[in-house]
Design an enzyme around this catalytic site. Structure first.
Site, PDB file in Angstrom:
ATOM      1  N   GLY A  21       0.781  -1.249   0.000  1.00 20.37           N
ATOM      2  CA  GLY A  21       0.000   0.000   0.000  1.00 20.37           C
ATOM      3  C   GLY A  21       0.805   1.288   0.000  1.00 20.37           C
ATOM      4  O   GLY A  21       1.679   1.516  -0.853  1.00 20.37           O
ATOM      5  N   ASP A  64       9.156  -5.547  13.343  1.00 23.59           N
ATOM      6  CA  ASP A  64       7.850  -5.376  13.986  1.00 23.59           C
ATOM      7  C   ASP A  64       7.927  -4.030  14.686  1.00 23.59           C
ATOM      8  O   ASP A  64       8.686  -3.862  15.647  1.00 23.59           O
ATOM      9  CB  ASP A  64       7.594  -6.504  14.990  1.00 23.59           C
ATOM     10  N   TYR A 156      -9.521   2.660  16.113  1.00 18.15           N
ATOM     11  CA  TYR A 156      -8.700   3.198  15.007  1.00 18.15           C
ATOM     12  C   TYR A 156      -8.752   4.732  15.002  1.00 18.15           C
ATOM     13  O   TYR A 156      -7.713   5.400  14.907  1.00 18.15           O
ATOM     14  CB  TYR A 156      -9.207   2.626  13.687  1.00 18.15           C
ATOM     15  N   LYS A 160      -5.504   7.281  15.576  1.00 16.53           N
ATOM     16  CA  LYS A 160      -5.011   8.236  14.582  1.00 16.53           C
ATOM     17  C   LYS A 160      -5.027   9.667  15.136  1.00 16.53           C
ATOM     18  O   LYS A 160      -4.168  10.484  14.792  1.00 16.53           O
ATOM     19  CB  LYS A 160      -5.819   8.129  13.292  1.00 16.53           C
TER      20      LYS A 160
HETATM   21  N1  LIG Z   1      -5.698   2.824   2.869  1.00 22.21           N
HETATM   22  C1  LIG Z   1      -6.391   3.792   3.400  1.00 22.21           C
HETATM   23  O1  LIG Z   1      -7.506   4.101   2.957  1.00 22.21           O
HETATM   24  C2  LIG Z   1      -5.822   4.572   4.558  1.00 22.21           C
HETATM   25  C3  LIG Z   1      -6.518   5.720   4.970  1.00 22.21           C
HETATM   26  C4  LIG Z   1      -6.024   6.465   6.021  1.00 22.21           C
HETATM   27  C5  LIG Z   1      -4.861   6.069   6.665  1.00 22.21           C
HETATM   28  N2  LIG Z   1      -4.209   4.937   6.254  1.00 22.21           N
HETATM   29  C6  LIG Z   1      -2.998   4.580   6.984  1.00 22.21           C
HETATM   30  O2  LIG Z   1      -1.924   4.440   6.080  1.00 22.21           O
HETATM   31  C7  LIG Z   1      -0.982   3.489   6.601  1.00 22.21           C
HETATM   32  C8  LIG Z   1      -0.698   2.431   5.541  1.00 22.21           C
HETATM   33  O3  LIG Z   1      -1.914   1.764   5.260  1.00 22.21           O
HETATM   34  P1  LIG Z   1      -2.155   0.916   3.928  1.00 22.21           P
HETATM   35  O4  LIG Z   1      -3.484   1.261   3.456  1.00 22.21           O
HETATM   36  O5  LIG Z   1      -0.981   1.040   3.051  1.00 22.21           O
HETATM   37  O6  LIG Z   1      -2.243  -0.548   4.587  1.00 22.21           O
HETATM   38  P2  LIG Z   1      -1.671  -1.965   4.110  1.00 22.21           P
HETATM   39  O7  LIG Z   1      -2.358  -2.958   4.972  1.00 22.21           O
HETATM   40  O8  LIG Z   1      -1.748  -2.072   2.650  1.00 22.21           O
HETATM   41  O9  LIG Z   1      -0.130  -1.870   4.531  1.00 22.21           O
HETATM   42  C9  LIG Z   1       0.251  -1.807   5.881  1.00 22.21           C
HETATM   43  C10 LIG Z   1       1.590  -2.503   6.031  1.00 22.21           C
HETATM   44  O10 LIG Z   1       1.956  -2.414   7.425  1.00 22.21           O
HETATM   45  C11 LIG Z   1       2.515  -3.655   7.801  1.00 22.21           C
HETATM   46  N3  LIG Z   1       2.389  -3.865   9.250  1.00 22.21           N
HETATM   47  C12 LIG Z   1       1.265  -4.135   9.961  1.00 22.21           C
HETATM   48  N4  LIG Z   1       1.581  -4.333  11.256  1.00 22.21           N
HETATM   49  C13 LIG Z   1       2.930  -4.165  11.362  1.00 22.21           C
HETATM   50  C14 LIG Z   1       3.849  -4.242  12.443  1.00 22.21           C
HETATM   51  N5  LIG Z   1       3.462  -4.551  13.703  1.00 22.21           N
HETATM   52  N6  LIG Z   1       5.160  -4.015  12.206  1.00 22.21           N
HETATM   53  C15 LIG Z   1       5.592  -3.724  10.934  1.00 22.21           C
HETATM   54  N7  LIG Z   1       4.767  -3.664   9.875  1.00 22.21           N
HETATM   55  C16 LIG Z   1       3.440  -3.873  10.089  1.00 22.21           C
HETATM   56  C17 LIG Z   1       1.720  -4.700   7.005  1.00 22.21           C
HETATM   57  O11 LIG Z   1       2.426  -5.935   6.910  1.00 22.21           O
HETATM   58  C18 LIG Z   1       1.548  -3.995   5.671  1.00 22.21           C
HETATM   59  O12 LIG Z   1       2.603  -4.315   4.774  1.00 22.21           O
HETATM   60  C19 LIG Z   1      -1.615   2.930   7.883  1.00 22.21           C
HETATM   61  O13 LIG Z   1      -1.098   3.615   8.995  1.00 22.21           O
HETATM   62  C20 LIG Z   1      -3.085   3.255   7.706  1.00 22.21           C
HETATM   63  O14 LIG Z   1      -3.745   3.353   8.935  1.00 22.21           O
HETATM   64  C21 LIG Z   1      -4.667   4.188   5.211  1.00 22.21           C
END
Ligand SMILES: NC(=O)c1ccc[n+]([C@@H]2O[C@H](COP(=O)([O-])OP(=O)(O)OC[C@H]3O[C@@H](n4cnc5c(N)ncnc54)[C@H](O)[C@@H]3O)[C@@H](O)[C@H]2O)c1
Length: 262
Positions: A21, A64, A156, A160
Site C-alpha cells: 500500500g 515489527d 482506530y 489516529k
Molecule cells: N488505505 C487507506 O484508505 C488509509 C486511509 C487512512 C490512513 N491509512 C494509513 O496508512 C498506513 C498504511 O496503510 P495501507 O493502506 O498502506 O495498509 P496496508 O495494509 O496495505 O499496509 C500496511 C503494512 O503495514 C505492515 N504492518 C502491519 N503491522 C505491522 C507491524 N506490527 N510491524 C511492521 N509492519 C506492520 C503490514 O504488513 C503492511 O505491509 C496505515 O497507517 C493506515 O492506517 C490508510
C-alpha cells in the site's frame, strides 16, 4: 518511465510498512527521487519483494514496529552503513473495523501498539539518529479519521487522533531543541490499498451481504474525487521529506479527495 527530479537526492530514508500500500508507494517514490531507502515490514517477504522491484537503492529488513529494541537495531544498522538518517516515514498500521461494544480491551491495546506506540518509538529513535546533524524529516501517516469520527472504527479513530497530536508535540520538541528536525503527519482518506479492501469486505460482511459492490460504490462517493491511489500519499511523503518543505513542521496534511463529512 518517470526518471525522477532528485527531490531527495543523496538522502537516507527508512519507510515502515513498506511491503504494501502506502508504504510501498512512498518507498518507491523516495527511491525514484534519489534516496537510498530502507524498507521494513513485519512481512519480510513483502518488504523484500518491494525492495527487489525498486532495485539497488532499496534494502529490506524485517521489523515489527511494536518492538522497542528492534527500532534501535534498525536505526543502528542504518547509521553504521550510511552514517546518517534523513527521513523516517511511519507507514505501518492496522485498521480494526469494529464498533465500541464489539471492541475488547485487548483489541484497543493492539491497535494502539501498532498505530501509536510504534510512532512514538520510531520518532524517538529517528530523532536520536538525526540529532548529530540537527536535521531530518519524520512523516507519520495518520488518517482523516483523526478528525472525522466513525462509529465503526472506534479504536482506530482514537489511535489516529493520538498520532496527529503526538506529531505536533514532537515537532515542537525538535524545534525547541534548536534543530531543523521536522515532524509532520499526513491524513489520507480512502486510498486503494489492501487495508481499504479488507475494510470494504468487513463492512459488507457486517451488513450481511457477501457482495462487496454496494459498499465499494458507496466508498467511491465518500469524497468528490473518489478513492485515491497510494501514490497520491507517496508524493506527499516525498514533499515533506524533501528540502522543499523547510518551514513545514507540526502540520497535518489532509489528502482525502475532499471527503465530505468534516
Ligand atoms: N488505505 C487507506 O484508505 C488509509 C486511509 C487512512 C490512513 N491509512 C494509513 O496508512 C498506513 C498504511 O496503510 P495501507 O493502506 O498502506 O495498509 P496496508 O495494509 O496495505 O499496509 C500496511 C503494512 O503495514 C505492515 N504492518 C502491519 N503491522 C505491522 C507491524 N506490527 N510491524 C511492521 N509492519 C506492520 C503490514 O504488513 C503492511 O505491509 C496505515 O497507517 C493506515 O492506517 C490508510
Amino acid at each position: 518511465m518517470y526518471a525522477g527530479r532528485g527531490w531527495v537526492e543523496g538522502k537516507i530514508a527508512l519507510v515502515t510498512g513498506a511491503g504494501s500500500g502506502i508504504g510501498r508507494a512512498a518507498a518507491r517514490l523516495l527511491a525514484a527521487e534519489g534516496a537510498t531507502v530502507y524498507l521494513t515490514d513485519i512481512d519480510a517477504d513483502a518488504a523484500e519483494a518491494t525492495a527487489d522491484a525498486i532495485g539497488p537503492a532499496a534494502r529490506a529488513i524485517r521489523q515489527d514496529v511494536r518492538d522497542e529494541a528492534g527500532w534501535e537495531i534498525v536505526t543502528g544498522r542504518i547509521l553504521s552503513e550510511q552514517g546518517q538518517l534523513d527521513i523516517l516515514a511511519n507507514c505501518a498500521g492496522i485498521q480494526l473495523t469494529r464498533g465500541l461494544i464489539e471492541t475488547s480491551l485487548e483489541d484497543f491495546r493492539h491497535v494502539f501498539q501498532v498505530n501509536v506506540e510504534s510512532v512514538f518509538l520510531g520518532t524517538r529513535a529517528a530523532v536520536k539518529a538525526m540529532l548529530p546533524r540537527k536535521s531530518g524529516s519524520i512523516i507519520n501517516i495518520a488518517s482523516n479519521f483523526a478528525n472525522i469520527a466513525d462509529g465503526l472504527n472506534t479504536a482506530y479513530c482514537a489511535s489516529k487522533a493520538a498520532v496527529a497530536h503526538f506529531t505536533r508535540a514532537a515537532a515542537l520538541d525538535c524545534a525547541q531543541r534548536n534543530t531543523r528536525i521536522r515532524v509532520n503527519s499526513i491524513h489520507p482518506g480512502c486510498i486503494n490499498t489492501p487495508m481499504l479492501e479488507r475494510e470494504i469486505v468487513d463492512v459488507a460482511a457486517k451488513r450481511g451481504d457477501p457482495d462487496t459492490s454496494a459498499v465499494r460504490a458507496e466508498w467511491q462517493t465518500l469524497a468528490p474525487l473518489g478513492i485515491g491511489s497510494p501514490e497520491d500519499i507517496g508524493w506527499a511523503v516525498v514533499y515533506l521529506a524533501s528540502d522543499r518543505s523547510p518551514y513545514t513542521t507540526g502540520s497535518e496534511l489532509v489528502i482525502d479527495g475532499g471527503h465530505i463529512i468534516r
